[in-house]
Motif scaffolding. Structure first.
Motif, mmCIF file in Angstrom:
data_model
loop_
_atom_site.group_PDB
_atom_site.id
_atom_site.type_symbol
_atom_site.label_atom_id
_atom_site.label_comp_id
_atom_site.label_asym_id
_atom_site.label_seq_id
_atom_site.Cartn_x
_atom_site.Cartn_y
_atom_site.Cartn_z
ATOM 1 N N LEU A 47 46.037 57.547 40.127
ATOM 2 C CA LEU A 47 44.986 58.563 40.000
ATOM 3 C C LEU A 47 44.416 58.598 38.588
ATOM 4 N N PHE A 48 45.295 58.515 37.594
ATOM 5 C CA PHE A 48 44.834 58.569 36.203
ATOM 6 C C PHE A 48 44.008 57.343 35.853
ATOM 7 N N ARG A 49 44.463 56.167 36.286
ATOM 8 C CA ARG A 49 43.703 54.941 36.023
ATOM 9 C C ARG A 49 42.315 55.022 36.659
ATOM 10 N N ASP A 50 42.259 55.501 37.912
ATOM 11 C CA ASP A 50 40.964 55.646 38.594
ATOM 12 C C ASP A 50 40.065 56.628 37.846
ATOM 13 N N TRP A 51 40.665 57.726 37.377
ATOM 14 C CA TRP A 51 39.893 58.728 36.641
ATOM 15 C C TRP A 51 39.321 58.119 35.356
ATOM 16 N N LYS A 82 43.404 46.878 31.281
ATOM 17 C CA LYS A 82 44.319 46.936 30.137
ATOM 18 C C LYS A 82 44.211 48.278 29.426
ATOM 19 N N GLN A 83 42.986 48.757 29.216
ATOM 20 C CA GLN A 83 42.783 50.043 28.543
ATOM 21 C C GLN A 83 43.406 51.172 29.359
ATOM 22 N N GLN A 84 43.219 51.125 30.662
ATOM 23 C CA GLN A 84 43.811 52.144 31.539
ATOM 24 C C GLN A 84 45.331 52.155 31.398
ATOM 25 N N GLY A 85 45.925 50.964 31.428
ATOM 26 C CA GLY A 85 47.380 50.854 31.337
ATOM 27 C C GLY A 85 47.912 51.317 29.992
ATOM 28 N N ASP A 86 47.208 50.952 28.923
ATOM 29 C CA ASP A 86 47.630 51.361 27.581
ATOM 30 C C ASP A 86 47.591 52.875 27.445
ATOM 31 N N CYS A 87 46.527 53.481 27.918
ATOM 32 C CA CYS A 87 46.376 54.930 27.796
ATOM 33 C C CYS A 87 47.406 55.650 28.665
ATOM 34 N N PHE A 88 47.590 55.183 29.890
ATOM 35 C CA PHE A 88 48.591 55.791 30.772
ATOM 36 C C PHE A 88 49.979 55.719 30.149
ATOM 37 N N GLY A 89 50.349 54.521 29.661
ATOM 38 C CA GLY A 89 51.677 54.343 29.079
ATOM 39 C C GLY A 89 51.891 55.224 27.863
ATOM 40 N N CYS A 90 50.859 55.351 27.071
ATOM 41 C CA CYS A 90 50.912 56.179 25.867
ATOM 42 C C CYS A 90 51.164 57.646 26.234
ATOM 43 N N LEU A 91 50.402 58.162 27.172
ATOM 44 C CA LEU A 91 50.564 59.565 27.576
ATOM 45 C C LEU A 91 51.894 59.791 28.293
#
Length: 90
Positions: free
Chosen positions: A59-63, A73-82
């Motif tokens: 859901l977060f990646r889609d958002w 890659k940006q989605q994964g980096d941001c998700f992992g960080c949060l």
């Protein structure tokens, strides 16, 4: 996610406070500007959305993709960080 960036390490090392949205791993100047234009001007505002989506990766990646056109890659980096920040501070 085998290795994390210095930006990621810096972010998860301390409380969020008033960090700008582009302090998040995976969010650079361009994506940061797009997020700011939609009202997500601080890292904690994006964290709020992350929590509203119940820390669900898909859901977060889609958002992120829909909101600021973040790539995979940006989605994964941001998700992992949060996610790591939440594990440390919540």
């Amino acid at each position: 996610m085998s290795s994390t960036s210095q930006k990621h390490k810096d972010f998860v090392a301390e409380p969020m406070g008033e960090k700008p949205v582009n302090a998040l791993a995976g969010i650079g100047e361009v994506l940061g500007k797009r997020l700011e234009e939609k009202g997500f001007d601080k890292a904690y505002v994006v964290l709020g959305q992350f929590l509203v989506l119940k820390k669900d990766e898909e859901l977060f990646r889609d958002w992120l993709k829909d909101t600021c056109s973040a790539n995979t890659k940006q989605q994964g980096d941001c998700f992992g960080c949060l996610k790591e920040w939440c594990d440390a501070f919540l």
